[in-house]
Scaffold this motif. Sequence first.
Motif, PDB file in Angstrom:
ATOM      1  N   GLY A  67       0.810  -1.214   0.000  1.00 17.13           N
ATOM      2  CA  GLY A  67       0.000   0.000   0.000  1.00 17.13           C
ATOM      3  C   GLY A  67       0.840   1.260   0.000  1.00 17.13           C
ATOM      4  N   THR A  68       0.581   2.147   0.950  1.00 17.55           N
ATOM      5  CA  THR A  68       1.310   3.414   1.037  1.00 17.55           C
ATOM      6  C   THR A  68       2.569   3.304   1.897  1.00 17.55           C
ATOM      7  N   GLY A  69       2.940   2.093   2.273  1.00 18.82           N
ATOM      8  CA  GLY A  69       4.239   1.860   2.885  1.00 18.82           C
ATOM      9  C   GLY A  69       4.343   2.019   4.388  1.00 18.82           C
ATOM     10  N   ASP A  70       3.236   2.249   5.097  1.00 17.88           N
ATOM     11  CA  ASP A  70       3.325   2.446   6.549  1.00 17.88           C
ATOM     12  C   ASP A  70       3.965   1.248   7.256  1.00 17.88           C
ATOM     13  N   PHE A  71       3.522   0.045   6.893  1.00 23.07           N
ATOM     14  CA  PHE A  71       4.039  -1.158   7.533  1.00 23.07           C
ATOM     15  C   PHE A  71       5.507  -1.372   7.170  1.00 23.07           C
ATOM     16  N   ALA A  72       5.839  -1.111   5.910  1.00 21.41           N
ATOM     17  CA  ALA A  72       7.230  -1.266   5.457  1.00 21.41           C
ATOM     18  C   ALA A  72       8.160  -0.311   6.190  1.00 21.41           C
ATOM     19  N   ILE A  73       7.742   0.932   6.326  1.00 21.93           N
ATOM     20  CA  ILE A  73       8.569   1.935   7.005  1.00 21.93           C
ATOM     21  C   ILE A  73       8.757   1.567   8.476  1.00 21.93           C
ATOM     22  N   LEU A  74       7.672   1.173   9.127  1.00 16.14           N
ATOM     23  CA  LEU A  74       7.757   0.797  10.542  1.00 16.14           C
ATOM     24  C   LEU A  74       8.642  -0.440  10.718  1.00 16.14           C
ATOM     25  N   ALA A  75       8.523  -1.401   9.805  1.00 12.94           N
ATOM     26  CA  ALA A  75       9.357  -2.602   9.871  1.00 12.94           C
ATOM     27  C   ALA A  75      10.837  -2.258   9.701  1.00 12.94           C
ATOM     28  N   GLU A  77      12.245   0.599  10.461  1.00 10.89           N
ATOM     29  CA  GLU A  77      12.676   1.307  11.665  1.00 10.89           C
ATOM     30  C   GLU A  77      12.900   0.356  12.840  1.00 10.89           C
ATOM     31  N   MET A  78      12.030  -0.640  12.983  1.00  7.96           N
ATOM     32  CA  MET A  78      12.092  -1.527  14.145  1.00  7.96           C
ATOM     33  C   MET A  78      13.063  -2.695  13.959  1.00  7.96           C
ATOM     34  N   LEU A  79      13.206  -3.180  12.721  1.00  8.29           N
ATOM     35  CA  LEU A  79      13.987  -4.388  12.481  1.00  8.29           C
ATOM     36  C   LEU A  79      15.378  -4.120  11.908  1.00  8.29           C
ATOM     37  N   LYS A  80      15.592  -2.918  11.356  1.00  6.90           N
ATOM     38  CA  LYS A  80      16.894  -2.532  10.796  1.00  6.90           C
ATOM     39  C   LYS A  80      17.414  -3.521   9.740  1.00  6.90           C
ATOM     40  N   PRO A  81      16.611  -3.898   8.759  1.00  9.73           N
ATOM     41  CA  PRO A  81      17.107  -4.824   7.732  1.00  9.73           C
ATOM     42  C   PRO A  81      18.041  -4.107   6.760  1.00  9.73           C
ATOM     43  N   ALA A  82      18.788  -4.892   6.006  1.00  8.20           N
ATOM     44  CA  ALA A  82      19.633  -4.314   4.961  1.00  8.20           C
ATOM     45  C   ALA A  82      18.800  -3.950   3.742  1.00  8.20           C
ATOM     46  N   ARG A  83      17.701  -4.685   3.530  1.00 11.38           N
ATOM     47  CA  ARG A  83      16.875  -4.488   2.336  1.00 11.38           C
ATOM     48  C   ARG A  83      15.425  -4.816   2.649  1.00 11.38           C
ATOM     49  N   GLY A  97       3.830   5.940  -0.946  1.00 11.37           N
ATOM     50  CA  GLY A  97       4.858   5.289  -0.133  1.00 11.37           C
ATOM     51  C   GLY A  97       6.255   5.759  -0.486  1.00 11.37           C
ATOM     52  N   ARG A  98       6.521   5.921  -1.777  1.00 13.12           N
ATOM     53  CA  ARG A  98       7.851   6.386  -2.212  1.00 13.12           C
ATOM     54  C   ARG A  98       8.138   7.783  -1.669  1.00 13.12           C
ATOM     55  N   LYS A  99       7.123   8.640  -1.639  1.00 14.84           N
ATOM     56  CA  LYS A  99       7.311   9.995  -1.109  1.00 14.84           C
ATOM     57  C   LYS A  99       7.610   9.951   0.390  1.00 14.84           C
ATOM     58  N   LYS A 100       6.919   9.085   1.113  1.00 19.44           N
ATOM     59  CA  LYS A 100       7.179   8.945   2.551  1.00 19.44           C
ATOM     60  C   LYS A 100       8.613   8.476   2.808  1.00 19.44           C
ATOM     61  N   VAL A 101       9.037   7.487   2.024  1.00 16.47           N
ATOM     62  CA  VAL A 101      10.387   6.940   2.184  1.00 16.47           C
ATOM     63  C   VAL A 101      11.436   8.001   1.868  1.00 16.47           C
ATOM     64  N   ALA A 102      11.203   8.786   0.814  1.00 16.39           N
ATOM     65  CA  ALA A 102      12.139   9.846   0.443  1.00 16.39           C
ATOM     66  C   ALA A 102      12.228  10.902   1.542  1.00 16.39           C
ATOM     67  N   GLU A 103      11.088  11.249   2.130  1.00 15.12           N
ATOM     68  CA  GLU A 103      11.081  12.239   3.210  1.00 15.12           C
ATOM     69  C   GLU A 103      11.899  11.778   4.410  1.00 15.12           C
ATOM     70  N   ARG A 104      11.953  10.471   4.612  1.00 10.89           N
ATOM     71  CA  ARG A 104      12.696   9.915   5.749  1.00 10.89           C
ATOM     72  C   ARG A 104      14.131   9.528   5.381  1.00 10.89           C
ATOM     73  N   GLY A 105      14.502   9.699   4.119  1.00  9.47           N
ATOM     74  CA  GLY A 105      15.837   9.341   3.680  1.00  9.47           C
ATOM     75  C   GLY A 105      16.128   7.862   3.774  1.00  9.47           C
ATOM     76  N   MET A 106      15.120   7.030   3.474  1.00 15.70           N
ATOM     77  CA  MET A 106      15.266   5.586   3.633  1.00 15.70           C
ATOM     78  C   MET A 106      15.316   4.854   2.291  1.00 15.70           C
TER      79      MET A 106
END
Length: 243
Positions: A67-75, A77-83, A97-106
Amino acid sequence: MYQQETIKPYNNGEKTTQVEQMFDNIAPTYDTLNHRLSWDIDRGWRKKAIKQLQPYQPQSILDIATGTGDFAILAAEMLKPARLVGADISEGMMEIGRKKVAERGMQHIISFEKEDCLHLSYADNTFDAVTAAFGIRNFSDLDQGLREMCRVLKKGGHLSIAELTTPVSFPMKQLFHIYSHTILPIYGRLISKDDAAYSYLTKTIEAFPQGEQMVDIFKNAGFSEAKFQRLTFGICTIYFATK
């Protein structure tokens, strides 16, 4: 094999195409509605689902129906995966979701890819973990979708899912029925301007298997172990399965 009832958002066309169209339509208001309609409790549900994976420290994660990436972003942040790859059929949702990720520099961790979740393009045994939040009930073929999740998981990898469910006990069962059939579709229609979307989402919650039945479905899809936990009187259920 689970015999899934075919519920579609609109009248004509194949379900996967209709679901893609629906989520493209409601993408701009999706996050606002999710949080308001659940009184922000959905954030806690997501955290619970992700915490199930913390002891295993997965380094490569696939978030299905992202979806809009909320779960991906939280995962991330919490799990610190490489990818972490977020997969969805709706470009409209993923663009947010891409805009959210860009705003967070992720961007170096999280990417988004358009995928048919019933026919994933990834090789067998690719990911340490697969996640999904409030999306698998939209699959046109649940068994096939779960088989694909299992296929792309590494041996010993884990699946963590949060999904909306119907409460089973009085009085929450009756209260949820009233809420989901009145407030949810009316408010959803007013905000999203899509007359069908939130009525469809209510129907999918009621028709979707849950609890012990879902555990059996996970095992039939190839997972060696599966368990579940009901949250907030059964409005949400989190599932955890191991390949």
